[in-house]
Write a protein that holds these residues in place. Structure first.
Motif, PDB file in Angstrom:
ATOM      1  N   GLY A  30    -132.658  17.773 -27.370  1.00  0.00           N
ATOM      2  CA  GLY A  30    -131.531  18.634 -27.263  1.00  0.00           C
ATOM      3  C   GLY A  30    -130.144  18.982 -27.623  1.00  0.00           C
ATOM      4  N   ASP A  31    -129.867  17.582 -28.049  1.00  0.00           N
ATOM      5  CA  ASP A  31    -128.538  17.698 -28.569  1.00  0.00           C
ATOM      6  C   ASP A  31    -127.978  18.633 -29.098  1.00  0.00           C
ATOM      7  OD1 ASP A  31    -125.915  16.899 -28.731  1.00  0.00           O
ATOM      8  OD2 ASP A  31    -126.585  14.857 -29.626  1.00  0.00           O
ATOM      9  N   SER A  32    -127.648  19.526 -28.986  1.00  0.00           N
ATOM     10  CA  SER A  32    -126.926  20.624 -29.449  1.00  0.00           C
ATOM     11  C   SER A  32    -127.867  21.524 -30.680  1.00  0.00           C
ATOM     12  CB  SER A  32    -126.240  19.705 -31.029  1.00  0.00           C
ATOM     13  OG  SER A  32    -124.683  19.563 -31.543  1.00  0.00           O
ATOM     14  N   PHE A  33    -128.963  21.297 -29.241  1.00  0.00           N
ATOM     15  CA  PHE A  33    -130.006  22.265 -30.010  1.00  0.00           C
ATOM     16  C   PHE A  33    -129.827  23.913 -30.190  1.00  0.00           C
ATOM     17  CE2 PHE A  33    -133.950  24.690 -29.061  1.00  0.00           C
ATOM     18  CZ  PHE A  33    -135.335  24.314 -29.575  1.00  0.00           C
ATOM     19  N   SER A  34    -130.934  24.151 -31.320  1.00  0.00           N
ATOM     20  CA  SER A  34    -130.347  25.790 -30.864  1.00  0.00           C
ATOM     21  C   SER A  34    -132.101  25.911 -31.708  1.00  0.00           C
ATOM     22  CB  SER A  34    -128.855  26.324 -32.182  1.00  0.00           C
ATOM     23  OG  SER A  34    -129.239  25.896 -33.218  1.00  0.00           O
ATOM     24  N   LEU A  35    -132.088  27.979 -31.836  1.00  0.00           N
ATOM     25  CA  LEU A  35    -133.726  28.044 -32.710  1.00  0.00           C
ATOM     26  C   LEU A  35    -132.677  28.932 -33.512  1.00  0.00           C
ATOM     27  CD1 LEU A  35    -136.043  29.240 -32.546  1.00  0.00           C
ATOM     28  CD2 LEU A  35    -135.521  30.995 -31.409  1.00  0.00           C
ATOM     29  N   ILE A  36    -133.134  28.754 -35.015  1.00  0.00           N
ATOM     30  CA  ILE A  36    -132.615  29.506 -35.648  1.00  0.00           C
ATOM     31  C   ILE A  36    -133.201  30.720 -36.863  1.00  0.00           C
ATOM     32  CG2 ILE A  36    -132.038  29.248 -38.724  1.00  0.00           C
ATOM     33  CD1 ILE A  36    -131.521  26.227 -38.005  1.00  0.00           C
ATOM     34  N   HIS A  37    -135.153  30.501 -36.675  1.00  0.00           N
ATOM     35  CA  HIS A  37    -135.328  31.869 -36.621  1.00  0.00           C
ATOM     36  C   HIS A  37    -137.201  31.143 -36.000  1.00  0.00           C
ATOM     37  CE1 HIS A  37    -137.117  34.721 -39.395  1.00  0.00           C
ATOM     38  NE2 HIS A  37    -138.340  34.100 -39.570  1.00  0.00           N
ATOM     39  N   HIS A  38    -137.750  32.144 -35.873  1.00  0.00           N
ATOM     40  CA  HIS A  38    -139.112  32.330 -35.376  1.00  0.00           C
ATOM     41  C   HIS A  38    -139.948  33.118 -35.793  1.00  0.00           C
ATOM     42  CE1 HIS A  38    -137.943  33.934 -31.431  1.00  0.00           C
ATOM     43  NE2 HIS A  38    -139.673  33.555 -31.223  1.00  0.00           N
ATOM     44  N   PHE A  39    -141.641  33.187 -35.979  1.00  0.00           N
ATOM     45  CA  PHE A  39    -141.985  34.337 -36.422  1.00  0.00           C
ATOM     46  C   PHE A  39    -143.481  33.691 -34.864  1.00  0.00           C
ATOM     47  CE2 PHE A  39    -142.735  32.020 -39.651  1.00  0.00           C
ATOM     48  CZ  PHE A  39    -143.941  31.304 -40.285  1.00  0.00           C
ATOM     49  N   TYR A  40    -144.245  34.404 -35.321  1.00  0.00           N
ATOM     50  CA  TYR A  40    -145.372  34.523 -34.690  1.00  0.00           C
ATOM     51  C   TYR A  40    -146.909  34.514 -35.596  1.00  0.00           C
ATOM     52  CZ  TYR A  40    -143.942  33.710 -29.956  1.00  0.00           C
ATOM     53  OH  TYR A  40    -142.976  34.103 -29.229  1.00  0.00           O
ATOM     54  N   ARG A  41    -147.753  33.834 -36.484  1.00  0.00           N
ATOM     55  CA  ARG A  41    -149.189  34.275 -36.693  1.00  0.00           C
ATOM     56  C   ARG A  41    -150.174  34.255 -35.888  1.00  0.00           C
ATOM     57  NH1 ARG A  41    -147.973  28.829 -40.615  1.00  0.00           N
ATOM     58  NH2 ARG A  41    -146.589  30.484 -42.291  1.00  0.00           N
ATOM     59  N   GLY A  42    -150.249  35.391 -34.828  1.00  0.00           N
ATOM     60  CA  GLY A  42    -151.228  35.727 -33.898  1.00  0.00           C
ATOM     61  C   GLY A  42    -150.285  35.684 -32.844  1.00  0.00           C
ATOM     62  N   TRP A  43    -150.844  34.209 -31.848  1.00  0.00           N
ATOM     63  CA  TRP A  43    -150.015  34.146 -30.342  1.00  0.00           C
ATOM     64  C   TRP A  43    -149.289  32.812 -30.921  1.00  0.00           C
ATOM     65  CZ3 TRP A  43    -152.071  29.725 -28.425  1.00  0.00           C
ATOM     66  CH2 TRP A  43    -153.378  29.993 -28.624  1.00  0.00           C
ATOM     67  N   ILE A  44    -149.792  32.011 -32.324  1.00  0.00           N
ATOM     68  CA  ILE A  44    -148.777  30.815 -32.315  1.00  0.00           C
ATOM     69  C   ILE A  44    -147.783  31.461 -33.141  1.00  0.00           C
ATOM     70  CG2 ILE A  44    -149.142  28.539 -32.921  1.00  0.00           C
ATOM     71  CD1 ILE A  44    -152.346  29.370 -33.504  1.00  0.00           C
TER      72      ILE A  44
END
Length: 473
Positions: A30-44
């Motif tokens: 969790g140290d300096s955690f961030s989301l860069i990019h995400h997407f879904y294949r179906g619901w995953i």
């Protein structure tokens, strides 16, 4: 921070649709955690995450991350597939070898192609490969087509040459890329106009060498063919010499059809027949060096067709449509070892390579036929595309890899190329079927041209490949 992930006690967890958040394995914190990019294949969910250690690829199927790059501050994402740091390009969590991040770009006009200063990158669904035979300066794309100044390529399951489709792209290229000097321009220097035959499929002009294919028509023009001239890029017409229908060379290089053969020595290279060749150091098949061969004992067992059956003192080889290099080389026919085959006893039984044996195994079209019994296996004959054999388990047709239902291999006997029988059934090789009305107990052949009889009837094979049955008088 997105609600997709939560931090608890310096651990990163995935929020789930139902139940408690699930710990993400792999080492992210969790140290300096961030989301860069995400997407879904179906619901995953999938994507790139960041913490103090660097950039991670997140796989939602496994709820696990893999460390991709330590250069977190310089990392960027082009689309759902490609991530880049300052120097390298990644396909999800895999480093693409020798890729150049500074020049890497997606090609406009298509969701499938990207390029850098070295090569083309091809991505479709879960398939990915690289392509080196491309002039990257002039490479442009339109949906499943990609072209450079000399060649047109088409993407189906993998990328392949499609110079026969140039007419389909001509108008678009002239309108969209009038400033690029390519085959669609009247002043293109390496046009096939005026090309003269050297030998076989090979042609040349004063400025270029070509390999010519004949492509059949379709629909109403299916009986017509047209010639497609493929530029042999880089070949010198003044010094070019034809070796056979597949190989040629000039003073500086060797070519298999219209592609240059990497690391082949033009001074010692010789064609061995079909797609086989050799120089002083290596054996080649379809333009690719074959690893691990003993050049002194190498034999081409079948030069026609695309099976590539061959051997040396240690191994037996056949052609497989696989990656030309690991991990991301484009697929093509290359020569690979047949695992477990005994080189000393390996022999081809049929002219087309449909049947082969060694001391312990039977092989069908270059692959191990696990269900066939070597001790009782008997090859009969090939007739056109059909290839017939039997063992104690049954009667087989290699063209369709078919077991003839209802025939008993233990009692089967072949009379000639027309007829055979087991204890209970008569079989006709011409029709490929059991003659259920024939009496196996009294059936016998009367000549070698297809005539036979049983207690009640005579049988004749007609010129049309049918059986004429007549009652005895």
């Amino acid at each position: 921070m997105t609600s997709l992930f939560v931090i608890e006690a310096n651990r990163v967890l995935l929020n789930q649709a139902e139940g408690e958040p699930k710990l993400i394995e792999g080492g992210i914190t969790g140290d300096s955690f961030s989301l860069i990019h995400h997407f879904y294949r179906g619901w995953i969910p999938f994507g790139y995450l960041r913490d103090v250690q660097g950039v991670w690829w997140f796989d939602g199927r496994k709820t696990k991350v893999t460390l991709v790059s330590r250069s977190a501050d310089e990392f960027r994402v082009l689309d759902d597939d490609y991530g880049l740091d300052a120097k390298r390009v990644y396909l999800e969590d895999q480093l693409i070898p020798d890729s150049d991040a500074a020049s890497f770009e997606l090609l406009p006009g298509s969701p499938y192609f990207a390029k850098d200063k070295h090569r083309l990158y091809v991505k479709s669904g879960d398939r990915f490969h690289t392509w080196d035979d491309i002039d990257v300066e002039t490479a442009v794309a339109r949906m499943d087509y990609c072209t450079d100044k000399d060649h047109v390529l088409h993407l189906y399951q993998s990328l392949s040459y499609a110079n026969g489709s140039k007419d389909e792209l001509l108008g678009w290229l002239q309108e969209a890329y009038p400033h690029v000097q390519g085959w669609w321009q009247p002043e293109y220097n390496e046009s096939e106009h005026g090309a003269e035959r050297i030998q076989g499929y090979w042609y040349r002009t004063d400025q270029a060498v070509f390999y010519c294919e004949e492509i059949g028509g379709s629909g109403r023009s299916r009986n017509e063919t047209r010639q497609i001239y493929n530029l042999v890029r880089g070949a010198d017409p003044a010094s070019f010499k034809v070796l056979n229908d597949q190989y040629g060379h000039d003073a500086a290089g060797v070519y298999c059809t219209w592609s240059k053969v990497s690391d082949a020595d033009p001074q010692t290279f010789e064609a061995l027949g079909g797609l086989f060749g050799r120089d002083a150091q290596n054996i080649f098949y379809n333009g690719y060096a074959v690893t691990g061969t003993d050049c002194d004992t190498f034999q081409c067992l079948l030069t026609s067709g695309s099976l590539g059956l061959s051997k040396d003192k240690n191994h037996v080889y056949h052609a497989q449509f696989v990656r030309t290099s690991r991990p991301f080389g484009h697929p093509d026919y290359v020569l690979e070892q047949i695992s477990g085959a005994d080189a000393k006893s390996f022999a081809i039984l049929s002219d087309n390579g449909s049947r082969a044996v060694d001391q312990d195994h039977v092989y069908q079209w270059g692959g191990l036929a696990k269900k066939l019994d070597r001790a009782s296996f008997t090859y009969l004959f090939s007739q056109g595309v059909e290839s017939w054999a039997y063992d104690k388990h049954g009667l087989y047709n290699a063209n369709g890899r078919r077991t003839v239902k209802g025939m008993d291999g233990q009692t089967f006997q072949a009379f000639n190329r027309y007829w055979g029988k087991d204890e209970n059934n008569v079989f006709c090789f011409i029709t490929g079927g059991i003659q259920r009305a024939a009496d196996a107990a009294t059936f016998h052949v009367t000549d070698e041209t297809g005539r036979a009889e049983d207690a009640s009837f005579t049988y004749v094979i007609t010129d049309e490949g049918t059986i004429k049955k007549s009652k005895k008088k």
